[in-house]
Design a protein around this motif. Sequence first.
Motif, PDB file in Angstrom:
ATOM      1  N   MET A 143       0.856  -1.065  -0.148  1.00  0.00           N
ATOM      2  CA  MET A 143      -0.152   0.022  -0.033  1.00  0.00           C
ATOM      3  C   MET A 143       0.897   1.280  -0.022  1.00  0.00           C
ATOM      4  O   MET A 143       0.656   2.244  -0.612  1.00  0.00           O
ATOM      5  CB  MET A 143      -1.048  -0.166   1.383  1.00  0.00           C
ATOM      6  CG  MET A 143      -2.070  -1.006   1.103  1.00  0.00           C
ATOM      7  SD  MET A 143      -3.220  -0.815   2.514  1.00  0.00           S
ATOM      8  CE  MET A 143      -2.466  -1.621   3.658  1.00  0.00           C
ATOM      9  N   HIS A 144       1.878   1.409   0.807  1.00  0.00           N
ATOM     10  CA  HIS A 144       2.798   2.483   0.671  1.00  0.00           C
ATOM     11  C   HIS A 144       3.445   2.642  -0.442  1.00  0.00           C
ATOM     12  O   HIS A 144       3.959   3.616  -0.899  1.00  0.00           O
ATOM     13  CB  HIS A 144       3.663   2.297   2.075  1.00  0.00           C
ATOM     14  CG  HIS A 144       3.290   2.829   3.339  1.00  0.00           C
ATOM     15  ND1 HIS A 144       3.936   2.252   4.335  1.00  0.00           N
ATOM     16  CD2 HIS A 144       2.198   3.168   3.544  1.00  0.00           C
ATOM     17  CE1 HIS A 144       3.103   2.750   5.462  1.00  0.00           C
ATOM     18  NE2 HIS A 144       1.929   3.169   5.168  1.00  0.00           N
ATOM     19  N   TRP A 145       4.295   1.492  -0.699  1.00  0.00           N
ATOM     20  CA  TRP A 145       5.525   1.819  -1.926  1.00  0.00           C
ATOM     21  C   TRP A 145       5.122   1.425  -3.284  1.00  0.00           C
ATOM     22  O   TRP A 145       5.785   1.582  -4.411  1.00  0.00           O
ATOM     23  CB  TRP A 145       6.778   1.199  -1.496  1.00  0.00           C
ATOM     24  CG  TRP A 145       7.067   1.363   0.028  1.00  0.00           C
ATOM     25  CD1 TRP A 145       6.908   0.953   1.088  1.00  0.00           C
ATOM     26  CD2 TRP A 145       7.447   2.734   0.275  1.00  0.00           C
ATOM     27  NE1 TRP A 145       7.348   1.649   2.161  1.00  0.00           N
ATOM     28  CE2 TRP A 145       7.418   2.852   2.030  1.00  0.00           C
ATOM     29  CE3 TRP A 145       7.783   4.040  -0.275  1.00  0.00           C
ATOM     30  CZ2 TRP A 145       7.857   3.885   2.667  1.00  0.00           C
ATOM     31  CZ3 TRP A 145       7.928   5.334   0.514  1.00  0.00           C
ATOM     32  CH2 TRP A 145       7.978   5.165   1.854  1.00  0.00           C
ATOM     33  N   SER A 146       4.013   0.534  -3.489  1.00  0.00           N
ATOM     34  CA  SER A 146       3.619   0.213  -4.805  1.00  0.00           C
ATOM     35  C   SER A 146       2.256   0.925  -5.242  1.00  0.00           C
ATOM     36  O   SER A 146       1.984   1.679  -6.285  1.00  0.00           O
ATOM     37  CB  SER A 146       3.139  -1.295  -5.037  1.00  0.00           C
ATOM     38  OG  SER A 146       2.656  -1.639  -6.224  1.00  0.00           O
ATOM     39  N   ALA A 147       1.278   1.232  -4.042  1.00  0.00           N
ATOM     40  CA  ALA A 147       0.081   1.817  -4.407  1.00  0.00           C
ATOM     41  C   ALA A 147       0.286   3.356  -4.200  1.00  0.00           C
ATOM     42  O   ALA A 147      -0.498   4.208  -4.510  1.00  0.00           O
ATOM     43  CB  ALA A 147      -0.973   1.459  -3.763  1.00  0.00           C
ATOM     44  N   LYS A 148       1.477   3.571  -3.432  1.00  0.00           N
ATOM     45  CA  LYS A 148       1.664   5.157  -3.135  1.00  0.00           C
ATOM     46  C   LYS A 148       0.539   5.852  -2.455  1.00  0.00           C
ATOM     47  O   LYS A 148       0.177   6.862  -2.743  1.00  0.00           O
ATOM     48  CB  LYS A 148       2.082   5.904  -4.365  1.00  0.00           C
ATOM     49  CG  LYS A 148       3.284   5.202  -5.087  1.00  0.00           C
ATOM     50  CD  LYS A 148       3.211   6.148  -6.470  1.00  0.00           C
ATOM     51  CE  LYS A 148       4.914   5.828  -7.159  1.00  0.00           C
ATOM     52  NZ  LYS A 148       5.095   6.549  -8.234  1.00  0.00           N
TER      53      LYS A 148
END
Length: 411
Positions: free
Chosen positions: A261-266
């Motif tokens: 959620m943090h680093w792929s979906a931003k």
Amino acid sequence: MVEIGPPTRVHSEVTDDSKNDDTTPQLLSVLDSTAETAPARRQLGELERSLSNALSIHGVVSTSSSFAQRQAAAQLENKQSFTKIGAGACGAIFAQDGKSYVLKLAKTTGQELWNDYSMHTLIFEKMRAYKASVHVPEPYFFVTQDNEDFFDTHASLVEAAKDTCNLPTDVLVTERIIPLPRITRALLIKKYCVQHHQQAALTDHANRDCIVRVYLGSLKGESGRRFFSLRNFKLHLNQLAELDMDLGTIASEMAKALAIMHWSAKTDARDVEFALGSSSHKVPVSPKSYAEISKMPRKSSTGPPSGIMEDFFHRTTELWLLDFNQVRSVTFDQGGVEQMIDAFKVNDPYFPRPLQDDELAKTVWNQFAESYLRMAGSILVDHERQIQELPRRFLRGIIEVQRRKAAGNQT
């Protein structure tokens, strides 16, 4: 039922495959110091063992519950009645017997439900792309409040929702998280409900809509409370430990989901929830092999003779990720990291917390932190070094928040 393996135990040292890489000092900087030996496995009583098996992720539970019977009957009869199965600040959720989807009706006229739809879809796609074990309900479609044909077609939905929402209103249609089966609900009631209220809890229709929130960041779980409801039931870390659940795996899968959620979906993952729920066994569209089909007369029927498309009598327990209406996009800089930290801080305690006195809480945090960094590292492998440092900065920020909170409690 399934056999439950021992919980994953993680100490302050890193695993063998990471001892020689240059991330070891940074990894050690976000882990808690733990005892040299892991806590011994608990000896479970019959009730606790049965409940642990029923709640075990990927465990299959056979049931002849009224829910399963209603769903099967509704598929054959094509019933169209709707029932409210949940509600929050953003919307109210309605379901039909025999259907594996739900409708979330907006309770406000703002953009929250559209944001829910947008972020839900984004996170669903990213979780699927990384083959995450945590399940996300599939988002199907969005209906605007001015779609008169939809509400004319679903008159029973209007009837069911008229006292909850101002109709017409926006609607989000998604996959349904099937509630935990009756046998699991009965075990939860027997274990956690005060005895003289157990019969009332067993017969309360609202308790049929049971999914269990997983609070790895809290040790405050209690049994025997007077007010008891399975609709928003929570199992805290101490209660999960009492059941000898595989806390290492749960922490690791939560960490991977958060990293995605943090680093792929931003996104900041604000106000998301993790819960144990069921999924029904879907009947394949074509259960026959190609070799079998090629030998059949053309247009042979290969569907289930009963006409039932889903088997609600066998349900698999899964860890689900849900509720995306407050999720916001982030930038890959210090401002974005601070937004992630704030979202983590204000969310309910689904994720483990650092700097705890309890040895098991330390162990679970270490598993979470290590899994988070490894997933984040794999996502950001092609980014420049300053971007790759941001996940560690996030974890250090969480540690600093917890340190300040502990210092404030001591004054």
